[in-house]
Write an enzyme that holds these catalytic residues in place. Sequence first.
Site, PDB file in Angstrom:
ATOM      1  N   ARG A 402       0.738  -1.279  -0.041  1.00 41.77           N
ATOM      2  CA  ARG A 402       0.158   0.200   0.051  1.00 41.77           C
ATOM      3  C   ARG A 402       0.927   1.398  -0.108  1.00 41.77           C
ATOM      4  NH1 ARG A 402      -3.155   3.850   2.902  1.00 41.77           N
ATOM      5  NH2 ARG A 402      -5.142   3.994   2.064  1.00 41.77           N
ATOM      6  N   CYS A 403       1.713   1.203   0.862  1.00 41.13           N
ATOM      7  CA  CYS A 403       2.734   2.335   0.696  1.00 41.13           C
ATOM      8  C   CYS A 403       3.555   2.755  -0.499  1.00 41.13           C
ATOM      9  CB  CYS A 403       3.914   2.165   1.897  1.00 41.13           C
ATOM     10  SG  CYS A 403       3.474   2.008   3.412  1.00 41.13           S
ATOM     11  N   MET A 404       3.729   1.652  -1.358  1.00 41.10           N
ATOM     12  CA  MET A 404       4.339   1.830  -2.487  1.00 41.10           C
ATOM     13  C   MET A 404       3.434   2.059  -3.970  1.00 41.10           C
ATOM     14  SD  MET A 404       7.213  -1.235  -2.843  1.00 41.10           S
ATOM     15  CE  MET A 404       6.060  -2.734  -3.089  1.00 41.10           C
TER      16      MET A 404
END
Length: 413
Positions: A402-404
């Site tokens: 999700r962060c990426m």
Amino acid sequence: MANGLYVHSEIGPLQKVCLHRPGEELLNLTPDDLERLLFDDIPFLEVAQAEHDKFAELLRGEGVEVLYLEKLVAEALDAAGTREEFTNQWLDESGLRGHSTRAAVKEFMDSIEDTQAFVEKCIAGIRKNEIDLPHSNGSLSAIVDDQDAVTDLLIDPMPNTYFTRDPFAIVGKGVNLNHMYSVTRNRETIFGKYIFRDHPEYNDAPLWYRRDSAYHTEGGDVLNLNAHTLAIGISQRTQASAIDTLARNMFWGDKGSEIDTIYAFNIPASRAFMHLDTVFTQIDVDKFTIHPGIMGTLQVFKITKGATDGELSIEEMNDTLEHILAKALGLDAVKLIKCGAGDPVAAAREQWNDGSNTLCVAPGKICVYQRNTVTNDVLYKEGLDLLVVPSAELSRGRGGPRCMSMPFARADI
């Protein structure tokens, strides 16, 4: 999708997503700079790129259009003819001092003809030995330039750029263009400024928040629960005052946000709970992955319009995460799936490697890191369809799938 942006949930079938393939910025990380640049270790670039390419391949295999941040910025600058303006702003925010050194760096950057290569160099940073630095020749500014250039790096890299979730967040048909917590990451938001101002496909997107706002906030703290409901973390990286500002812009702005309810989750200000999406992420209509440390009673604030323009109605809720999420989604109940299967050792280890930080591609289908084997086994047993991302090196940056990723468009559920 008049402006190409459309995100009303965390789980609607993913149609378009923005990524950044790790580049030479990781080669400009040194042990002495890790803490300042928010890294715990130095990823092996060649392997990190191969892992990231697999991530993009998995998404394309699900019919997702993969956009790359560096290409979007280059297209925006070329379309609007704003490369010179961008260069000057990038230099202003680079921390570089000394007129002569700045002039030498600008000449070097201007010599890069291809705009995408230019953007990639902005991300990579500049070493002292890449530039013909001026000599003093009786000039005080040049002497100061030389003193400023005693380290190997003239301009810091932006190694966190592959975590595209944080500098801006798509909400509905608009954008939170964030003022980030740290100086080193706030430089990344310059890319969002030019994309959402100058790119032909996205230049009419309303801004629910601006990078020059007084308070800091980051995209990892923003979860789209549905078209009318937003969850935001009050965290180490997002201030309560920023949520006040954001709420007013959404509720009373002239750009037509559909959000009418915001749930603000007060989470511990620590590295383990850096963002709301390190605490929980939605993986199906009624399922979430969670950090076991967030179980129990939470302090959550439900924010809606007050009686008069600009006034917020704030209701404090002290309840369990399960009950609050069910209420926010209009469901009888939700299922919370614990990172590490609830085992304290496995949970701590796999949370460190972002076991709760998943990217939902469609209801019940999620991207996960390969290394989180205990959590993944539980997810399999719960009937989830896993897209497994190799993660030996990508995980060193302390961010998961999700962060990426920053979704630009999702289909309605």
